[in-house]
Write a protein that holds these residues in place. Structure first.
Motif, short mmCIF file in Angstrom:
data_model
loop_
_atom_site.label_atom_id
_atom_site.label_comp_id
_atom_site.label_asym_id
_atom_site.label_seq_id
_atom_site.Cartn_x
_atom_site.Cartn_y
_atom_site.Cartn_z
N VAL A 63 84.58 107.29 114.90
CA VAL A 63 86.05 106.80 113.91
C VAL A 63 85.88 106.26 112.69
N PRO A 64 86.91 105.99 112.25
CA PRO A 64 86.96 105.26 110.58
C PRO A 64 86.10 103.70 111.21
N GLY A 65 85.51 103.90 110.31
CA GLY A 65 85.09 103.34 109.72
C GLY A 65 83.56 102.88 110.65
N VAL A 66 83.50 103.67 111.04
CA VAL A 66 82.07 103.37 112.19
C VAL A 66 80.50 104.04 110.89
N GLY A 67 80.83 103.86 109.87
CA GLY A 67 79.53 104.48 108.81
C GLY A 67 79.11 106.24 108.87
N LYS A 68 80.47 106.32 109.10
CA LYS A 68 80.28 108.07 108.64
C LYS A 68 79.67 108.48 107.33
N ARG A 108 83.25 108.25 97.83
CA ARG A 108 82.47 107.89 99.18
C ARG A 108 81.08 108.26 99.40
N ASN A 201 75.52 103.22 115.23
CA ASN A 201 75.40 102.45 113.85
C ASN A 201 75.18 101.10 113.42
N ALA A 241 72.56 102.82 109.15
CA ALA A 241 72.70 103.56 108.08
C ALA A 241 72.77 102.98 107.22
#
Ligand code: GDP
Length: 325
Positions: A63-68, A108, A201, A241
């Motif tokens: 999901v957005p914000g998970v740290g991809k 990013r 993460n 991460a």
């Protein structure tokens, strides 16, 4: 003076030599909606195909914000330090709606974008997931021909995009957060089922305890799923991460996976199955876009829709009529 445009053959030869400028140009052709560009792109891909395939393709979702992006930056930098050549692609079908991609945005990943052994390309735009997926798949071939041996494909958890990415990678990595309180309820079953590894993460600071608990929970949950065709038992692992901890262990897991599935022939078999699937998918996409893109069909569809709205025809009669055109 007009700028000279290199031919498909010249572009392909440049790509095979590892020329990034030519690679970028070829990807732009792949992404174009101009039929002449597509024809040129197809020629380039044909030349590149014999040089592709020697890679590991890794899908990453969360999901957005998970740290991809933080994860890909840390993971990718670790890989290039170890002598790998890493391409980062993205599948974001929403980009055509928002007129800008939220994934694979170069800003990013500040370090990776400066890394000569990394290549970052944002999501192609497109009106359909099928179109975006097709472009990404062809881009994988071009990147591999250019010598990238590790292909990372990032996607955000929007609808069907995980399934599309899963169908083009060897290894599927799901990034999760602990302590959200919905470890097991909040996740779509199908996505867990696709994962070859769940990485929890932000396992750092105050979060570490919750992350360890989540690991136990996910491990328990994973054992409830049926065995995978690959023979692989999905792993759960912790990572930060941000602090670049646990990254090495993830690469080890991926290597174990590749080794195990090459040994039992699943790796090749799986890629073959994916190719067959993509053949059918490409035909379906092409038929659909040719059909709905046809001006006669467009007009007929509009008038038949009006007739339906006014109760003057049935969906079946209308479909029959439009198809007969
Ligand atoms: P994305 O939307 O999934 O690409 O997530 P980002 O990589 O943009 O990260 C979202 C936020 O989480 C940023 O503020 C990151 O600094 C932070 N973040 C990412 N990874 C970690 C981590 O391992 N630990 C902590 N504490 N924060 C992290």
């Amino acid at each position: 003076r007009r700028r000279h445009k290199p031919s498909a053959e010249v572009l392909a030869q440049g790509i095979i030599k590892g020329d990034i400028t030519y690679l970028s140009r070829a990807i732009t052709l792949v992404e174009s909606s101009n039929p002449l560009h597509l024809e040129k792109a197809n020629t380039i891909i044909k030349h590149c195909l014999p040089y592709a395939n020697k890679s590991v393709r890794i899908g990453i979702t969360g999901v957005p914000g998970v740290g991809k992006s933080t994860f890909i930056e840390a993971f990718g930098s670790q890989l290039t330090t170890n002598g790998k050549k890493v391409a980062v692609l993205a599948v974001d079908p929403s980009s055509s709606l928002t007129k800008g991609s939220i994934l694979g945005d170069k800003t990013r990943m500040e370090d990776l974008v400066k890394d000569p052994n990394a290549f970052i390309r944002p999501s192609p735009s497109g009106s359909s997931l099928g179109g975006v997926a097709r472009k990404t798949r062809e881009t994988i071939i071009l990147c591999e021909a250019a010598g990238f041996d590790t292909i990372i494909i990032e996607t955000v958890g929007v609808g069907q995009s995980e399934t599309a990415v899963h169908s083009m990678v060897d290894f599927f990595l799901l990034l999760k957060l602990a302590g959200a309180g919905d470890e097991l309820q909040g996740i779509k079953r199908g996505i867990i089922e696709m994962a070859d590894t769940i990485v929890i993460n932000k396992a750092d600071g105050d979060n570490l305890k919750a992350a360890k608990l989540a690991k136990v929970e996910f491990n328990r949950a994973l054992h409830l799923y049926p065995a995978k065709a690959s023979g692989w038992q999905p792993k759960v692992t912790l990572c930060s991460a941000l602090q670049q901890e646990g990254i090495d262990a993830i690469w080890d897991i991926i290597n174990d996976y590749v080794e195990a599935t090459q040994k039992n022939n699943y790796f090749e078999h799986h890629r073959n199955e994916q190719n067959k699937f993509w053949l059918l998918q490409t035909i379906e996409d092409r038929l659909k876009s040719d059909f709905f893109g046809d001006s006669k069909i467009k007009e007929a569809l509009k008038s038949q829709l009006e007739l339906i709205e006014n109760g003057k025809t049935t969906p079946f009669a209308a479909a029959e009529y439009i198809l007969s055109l």
